[in-house]
Design a protein around this motif. Sequence first.
Motif, PDB file in Angstrom:
ATOM      1  N   GLU A 193       0.732  -1.345  -0.119  1.00 45.38           N
ATOM      2  CA  GLU A 193       0.037  -0.004   0.033  1.00 45.38           C
ATOM      3  C   GLU A 193       0.786   1.203  -0.084  1.00 45.38           C
ATOM      4  O   GLU A 193       1.586   1.464   1.085  1.00 45.38           O
ATOM      5  N   ILE A 194       0.838   1.997  -1.035  1.00 42.83           N
ATOM      6  CA  ILE A 194       1.764   3.040  -1.205  1.00 42.83           C
ATOM      7  C   ILE A 194       0.669   4.363  -1.316  1.00 42.83           C
ATOM      8  O   ILE A 194      -0.396   4.370  -2.140  1.00 42.83           O
ATOM      9  N   ALA A 248       4.304   9.993  -1.000  1.00 42.33           N
ATOM     10  CA  ALA A 248       4.221  10.326   0.700  1.00 42.33           C
ATOM     11  C   ALA A 248       5.234   9.467   1.471  1.00 42.33           C
ATOM     12  O   ALA A 248       5.254   8.295   1.125  1.00 42.33           O
ATOM     13  N   HIS A 249       5.818  10.076   2.571  1.00 40.80           N
ATOM     14  CA  HIS A 249       6.748   9.279   3.360  1.00 40.80           C
ATOM     15  C   HIS A 249       7.184   8.167   2.900  1.00 40.80           C
ATOM     16  O   HIS A 249       6.734   6.787   2.993  1.00 40.80           O
ATOM     17  N   PRO A 250       8.073   8.151   2.064  1.00 37.63           N
ATOM     18  CA  PRO A 250       8.894   6.921   1.318  1.00 37.63           C
ATOM     19  C   PRO A 250       9.285   5.956   2.247  1.00 37.63           C
ATOM     20  O   PRO A 250       9.751   4.900   1.933  1.00 37.63           O
ATOM     21  N   LEU A 251       9.709   6.133   3.476  1.00 37.08           N
ATOM     22  CA  LEU A 251      10.507   5.376   4.279  1.00 37.08           C
ATOM     23  C   LEU A 251       9.198   4.600   5.107  1.00 37.08           C
ATOM     24  O   LEU A 251       9.699   3.996   6.123  1.00 37.08           O
ATOM     25  N   ASN A 276      16.287  -1.101   0.463  1.00 38.85           N
ATOM     26  CA  ASN A 276      16.637  -0.014  -0.420  1.00 38.85           C
ATOM     27  C   ASN A 276      16.593  -0.359  -1.827  1.00 38.85           C
ATOM     28  O   ASN A 276      16.221   0.636  -2.689  1.00 38.85           O
ATOM     29  N   LYS A 277      16.644  -1.513  -2.077  1.00 41.63           N
ATOM     30  CA  LYS A 277      16.518  -2.101  -3.724  1.00 41.63           C
ATOM     31  C   LYS A 277      14.913  -1.960  -3.951  1.00 41.63           C
ATOM     32  O   LYS A 277      14.706  -1.258  -5.068  1.00 41.63           O
ATOM     33  N   TRP A 278      14.173  -2.153  -3.210  1.00 36.70           N
ATOM     34  CA  TRP A 278      12.812  -2.216  -3.485  1.00 36.70           C
ATOM     35  C   TRP A 278      12.343  -0.501  -3.601  1.00 36.70           C
ATOM     36  O   TRP A 278      11.320  -0.096  -4.049  1.00 36.70           O
ATOM     37  N   LEU A 279      12.803   0.154  -2.637  1.00 35.95           N
ATOM     38  CA  LEU A 279      12.377   1.569  -2.621  1.00 35.95           C
ATOM     39  C   LEU A 279      12.953   2.364  -3.888  1.00 35.95           C
ATOM     40  O   LEU A 279      12.161   2.945  -4.472  1.00 35.95           O
ATOM     41  N   ARG A 280      14.141   1.889  -4.394  1.00 35.71           N
ATOM     42  CA  ARG A 280      14.770   2.363  -5.747  1.00 35.71           C
ATOM     43  C   ARG A 280      13.728   1.957  -6.772  1.00 35.71           C
ATOM     44  O   ARG A 280      13.412   2.685  -7.803  1.00 35.71           O
ATOM     45  N   ARG A 281      13.342   0.789  -6.663  1.00 32.01           N
ATOM     46  CA  ARG A 281      12.337   0.288  -7.689  1.00 32.01           C
ATOM     47  C   ARG A 281      11.030   1.077  -7.751  1.00 32.01           C
ATOM     48  O   ARG A 281      10.480   1.253  -8.659  1.00 32.01           O
ATOM     49  N   LEU A 282      10.425   1.122  -6.577  1.00 33.48           N
ATOM     50  CA  LEU A 282       9.354   1.973  -6.379  1.00 33.48           C
ATOM     51  C   LEU A 282       9.448   3.272  -7.040  1.00 33.48           C
ATOM     52  O   LEU A 282       8.526   3.851  -7.708  1.00 33.48           O
ATOM     53  N   ARG A 339       6.233  13.255 -10.302  1.00 39.40           N
ATOM     54  CA  ARG A 339       7.297  14.163 -10.397  1.00 39.40           C
ATOM     55  C   ARG A 339       7.913  14.692  -9.017  1.00 39.40           C
ATOM     56  O   ARG A 339       8.802  15.445  -9.112  1.00 39.40           O
ATOM     57  N   ALA A 340       7.400  14.031  -7.741  1.00 36.11           N
ATOM     58  CA  ALA A 340       7.971  14.742  -6.478  1.00 36.11           C
ATOM     59  C   ALA A 340       8.081  13.493  -5.556  1.00 36.11           C
ATOM     60  O   ALA A 340       7.232  12.409  -5.677  1.00 36.11           O
ATOM     61  N   MET A 341       8.803  13.792  -4.361  1.00 34.94           N
ATOM     62  CA  MET A 341       8.670  12.759  -3.048  1.00 34.94           C
ATOM     63  C   MET A 341       8.753  13.592  -2.195  1.00 34.94           C
ATOM     64  O   MET A 341       9.389  14.793  -1.986  1.00 34.94           O
ATOM     65  N   GLU A 342       8.008  13.045  -1.041  1.00 39.16           N
ATOM     66  CA  GLU A 342       8.217  13.968   0.150  1.00 39.16           C
ATOM     67  C   GLU A 342       9.634  13.514   0.857  1.00 39.16           C
ATOM     68  O   GLU A 342       9.749  12.315   1.455  1.00 39.16           O
ATOM     69  N   VAL A 343      10.176  14.605   1.130  1.00 39.82           N
ATOM     70  CA  VAL A 343      11.781  14.506   1.586  1.00 39.82           C
ATOM     71  C   VAL A 343      11.660  14.714   2.993  1.00 39.82           C
ATOM     72  O   VAL A 343      12.557  14.141   3.746  1.00 39.82           O
ATOM     73  N   VAL A 344      11.204  15.625   3.356  1.00 41.35           N
ATOM     74  CA  VAL A 344      11.050  16.316   4.730  1.00 41.35           C
ATOM     75  C   VAL A 344       9.906  16.123   5.496  1.00 41.35           C
ATOM     76  O   VAL A 344       8.700  16.352   5.086  1.00 41.35           O
ATOM     77  N   SER A 345       9.987  15.340   6.684  1.00 38.25           N
ATOM     78  CA  SER A 345       8.827  15.488   7.564  1.00 38.25           C
ATOM     79  C   SER A 345       9.613  15.506   8.991  1.00 38.25           C
ATOM     80  O   SER A 345      10.723  15.598   9.186  1.00 38.25           O
TER      81      SER A 345
END
Length: 292
Positions: A75-76, A201-204, A210-216, A226-232
């Motif tokens: 669920e992303i 949203a909140h990628p972590l 790390n491999k699957w996060l890069r794939r996502l 076009r974007a990712m939530e880097v700062v929370s």
Amino acid sequence: MQIDLHCHTTASDGALTPAEMVMRAGVMQIDVLAITDHDSISGFQAAKIAREEQKLKRLELIPGVEFSTTWEGFEIHILAWQFSLEHPALVRLLAEQRERRHLRSEAIHAKLIKQGIAAEKLPAARPESSAKNQDGNQDGNVVTRLHYAQALFEHGYCNSVQDAFEKYLGKGQCAYEKPQWCSMSEAVAVINAAGGVASIAHPLAYDLSNKWLRRLIAEFKDSGGRAMEVVSGQQSPEQRRWLTELAVEYELLASVGSDFHYPGRYRELGRNLKMPDELTPVWHDWPEMQGL
């Protein structure tokens, strides 16, 4: 500027009404706020009215939403801003997501009753207020697992909200119901068609290696994201640095957001949301931000 592009009201699983959220934004001296309820935009117009009533001229409100999606069995959550509120594809997807939420809520409700929970102690599975919002659009409140968890805690069926998830509502537990969300690529396509910008949203938060996060991230970008939530607000410095590196590597715009749900000690509106200098903010070309 104080910018927060990720928060929730009573239109989804937040504790504050849109009017109360606007008031808190004023107290916290927020300059730019996006209300991003889960699969709902019903809080935006109410927030705009409250801003005028409270005479908060310095507060800029951005239309936003947080879509629940599926990708490779995970669920992303996909944040979106600056879309046309009336775009047919967006309106249709919101309606479909809302119905999926209602069906899931009804299934959870039935499973909890089967476990011996008194029906009168639980929230209505499909609230009447969900039929139409104040503008006559079919985009009202929905009941989430958090609502059930709060009810179970308040009526003594468990020791805490977290305990409710561990005992009843979490994955693999007796009242868990697998969600049937739209795909990530569908959500991104609809957001783009409506003129908006999509962000992970909140990628972590997804328990990905790390491999699957890069794939996502790669598949999200390939689908038009076009974007990712880097700062929370609840990150460690190491987590922020890692997400900054990924945003730079994949040439994504960066967003900031507290994911605020209710007043508390650890997650506050607008707190600790400074954007690293090497990133391009998602709002860099938004008309509302010019001159602020």
